[in-house]
Scaffold this motif. Structure first.
Motif, PDB file in Angstrom:
ATOM      1  N   GLY A   1       9.014  -9.759   6.530  1.00 33.11           N
ATOM      2  CA  GLY A   1       9.924  -9.638   5.395  1.00 33.11           C
ATOM      3  C   GLY A   1       9.304  -9.089   4.127  1.00 33.11           C
ATOM      4  N   THR A   2       8.001  -8.903   4.114  1.00 30.90           N
ATOM      5  CA  THR A   2       7.306  -8.390   2.940  1.00 30.90           C
ATOM      6  C   THR A   2       6.952  -6.922   3.159  1.00 30.90           C
ATOM      7  N   VAL A   3       7.086  -6.118   2.108  1.00 32.35           N
ATOM      8  CA  VAL A   3       6.719  -4.711   2.223  1.00 32.35           C
ATOM      9  C   VAL A   3       5.205  -4.612   2.346  1.00 32.35           C
ATOM     10  N   ALA A   4       4.753  -4.046   3.466  1.00 32.73           N
ATOM     11  CA  ALA A   4       3.322  -3.878   3.710  1.00 32.73           C
ATOM     12  C   ALA A   4       2.848  -2.500   3.272  1.00 32.73           C
ATOM     13  N   TYR A   5       3.707  -1.489   3.476  1.00 32.35           N
ATOM     14  CA  TYR A   5       3.337  -0.128   3.094  1.00 32.35           C
ATOM     15  C   TYR A   5       4.573   0.695   2.776  1.00 32.35           C
ATOM     16  N   ALA A   6       4.346   1.777   2.028  1.00 29.25           N
ATOM     17  CA  ALA A   6       5.396   2.732   1.680  1.00 29.25           C
ATOM     18  C   ALA A   6       4.819   4.132   1.868  1.00 29.25           C
ATOM     19  N   VAL A   7       5.538   4.969   2.620  1.00 27.46           N
ATOM     20  CA  VAL A   7       5.080   6.334   2.880  1.00 27.46           C
ATOM     21  C   VAL A   7       5.836   7.290   1.970  1.00 27.46           C
TER      22      VAL A   7
ATOM     23  N   ASP B   1      -2.722  14.432  -0.155  1.00 24.49           N
ATOM     24  CA  ASP B   1      -2.504  14.137   1.257  1.00 24.49           C
ATOM     25  C   ASP B   1      -3.538  13.143   1.773  1.00 24.49           C
ATOM     26  N   ASN B   2      -3.051  12.165   2.513  1.00 22.64           N
ATOM     27  CA  ASN B   2      -3.874  11.142   3.146  1.00 22.64           C
ATOM     28  C   ASN B   2      -4.541  10.214   2.135  1.00 22.64           C
ATOM     29  N   SER B   3      -4.019  10.174   0.913  1.00 19.41           N
ATOM     30  CA  SER B   3      -4.519   9.238  -0.096  1.00 19.41           C
ATOM     31  C   SER B   3      -3.746   7.924   0.000  1.00 19.41           C
ATOM     32  N   GLU B   4      -4.340   6.877  -0.544  1.00 17.88           N
ATOM     33  CA  GLU B   4      -3.718   5.555  -0.562  1.00 17.88           C
ATOM     34  C   GLU B   4      -3.970   4.900  -1.905  1.00 17.88           C
ATOM     35  N   LEU B   5      -3.030   4.029  -2.299  1.00 20.69           N
ATOM     36  CA  LEU B   5      -3.252   3.209  -3.481  1.00 20.69           C
ATOM     37  C   LEU B   5      -2.457   1.933  -3.374  1.00 20.69           C
ATOM     38  N   ASP B   6      -2.937   0.901  -4.049  1.00 17.95           N
ATOM     39  CA  ASP B   6      -2.227  -0.377  -4.091  1.00 17.95           C
ATOM     40  C   ASP B   6      -1.133  -0.291  -5.142  1.00 17.95           C
ATOM     41  N   MET B   7       0.030  -0.856  -4.818  1.00 19.75           N
ATOM     42  CA  MET B   7       1.157  -0.897  -5.754  1.00 19.75           C
ATOM     43  C   MET B   7       1.586  -2.342  -5.949  1.00 19.75           C
ATOM     44  N   ASP B   8       1.991  -2.661  -7.169  1.00 19.33           N
ATOM     45  CA  ASP B   8       2.527  -3.981  -7.472  1.00 19.33           C
ATOM     46  C   ASP B   8       4.038  -3.961  -7.290  1.00 19.33           C
ATOM     47  N   GLY B   9       4.618  -5.136  -7.182  1.00 19.22           N
ATOM     48  CA  GLY B   9       6.060  -5.255  -7.085  1.00 19.22           C
ATOM     49  C   GLY B   9       6.521  -5.612  -5.689  1.00 19.22           C
TER      50      GLY B   9
ATOM     51  N   ARG C   1       0.851  -1.192   0.000  1.00 23.61           N
ATOM     52  CA  ARG C   1       0.000   0.000   0.000  1.00 23.61           C
ATOM     53  C   ARG C   1       0.884   1.238   0.000  1.00 23.61           C
ATOM     54  N   ALA C   2       0.645   2.178  -0.922  1.00 17.90           N
ATOM     55  CA  ALA C   2       1.343   3.457  -0.958  1.00 17.90           C
ATOM     56  C   ALA C   2       0.491   4.476  -0.213  1.00 17.90           C
ATOM     57  N   LEU C   3       1.121   5.201   0.714  1.00 17.35           N
ATOM     58  CA  LEU C   3       0.446   6.183   1.550  1.00 17.35           C
ATOM     59  C   LEU C   3       1.107   7.534   1.327  1.00 17.35           C
ATOM     60  N   PHE C   4       0.305   8.584   1.172  1.00 17.36           N
ATOM     61  CA  PHE C   4       0.847   9.892   0.806  1.00 17.36           C
ATOM     62  C   PHE C   4       0.629  10.925   1.900  1.00 17.36           C
ATOM     63  N   VAL C   5       1.678  11.714   2.141  1.00 20.49           N
ATOM     64  CA  VAL C   5       1.660  12.771   3.146  1.00 20.49           C
ATOM     65  C   VAL C   5       1.952  14.098   2.443  1.00 20.49           C
TER      66      VAL C   5
END
Length: 86
Positions: free
Chosen positions: A47-53, A11-19, A2-6
């Motif tokens: 060990g898996t990326v759950a989110y990216a800020v 701002d405060n949006s989210e989206l699913d990312m592949d990879g 999940r990509a999270l934006f600040v």
């Protein structure tokens, strides 16, 4: 993951990312020379990326970290946060 934006217009949006790993900038290739959101923190679960800020260009890394902490992303995703060095 999940990509999270600040900050910025999303701002405060989210989206699913592949990879398996998030790109350093989002969107990864604008081609227009405009500032992009930069990766500031990655949260891993088993060990898996759950989110990216991602933070907007006008925010300092400290501000992005503060907002991510306030939004409790590590708790929400049951993940261990790690700041990304530039």
């Amino acid at each position: 993951m999940r990509a999270l934006f600040v900050g910025g217009v999303v701002d405060n949006s989210e989206l699913d990312m592949d990879g398996d790993s998030p790109p350093l900038h989002y969107p990864p290739d604008t081609g227009g020379g405009r500032p992009r959101y930069r990766l500031h923190q990655v949260g891993r679960n088993n060990g898996t990326v759950a989110y990216a800020v991602y933070g907007s260009p006008e925010l300092s890394p400290e501000q992005v970290k503060q907002v991510a902490d306030e939004r409790a992303y590590p708790r929400r995703f049951d993940a261990e946060p790690r700041d990304v060095e530039t």
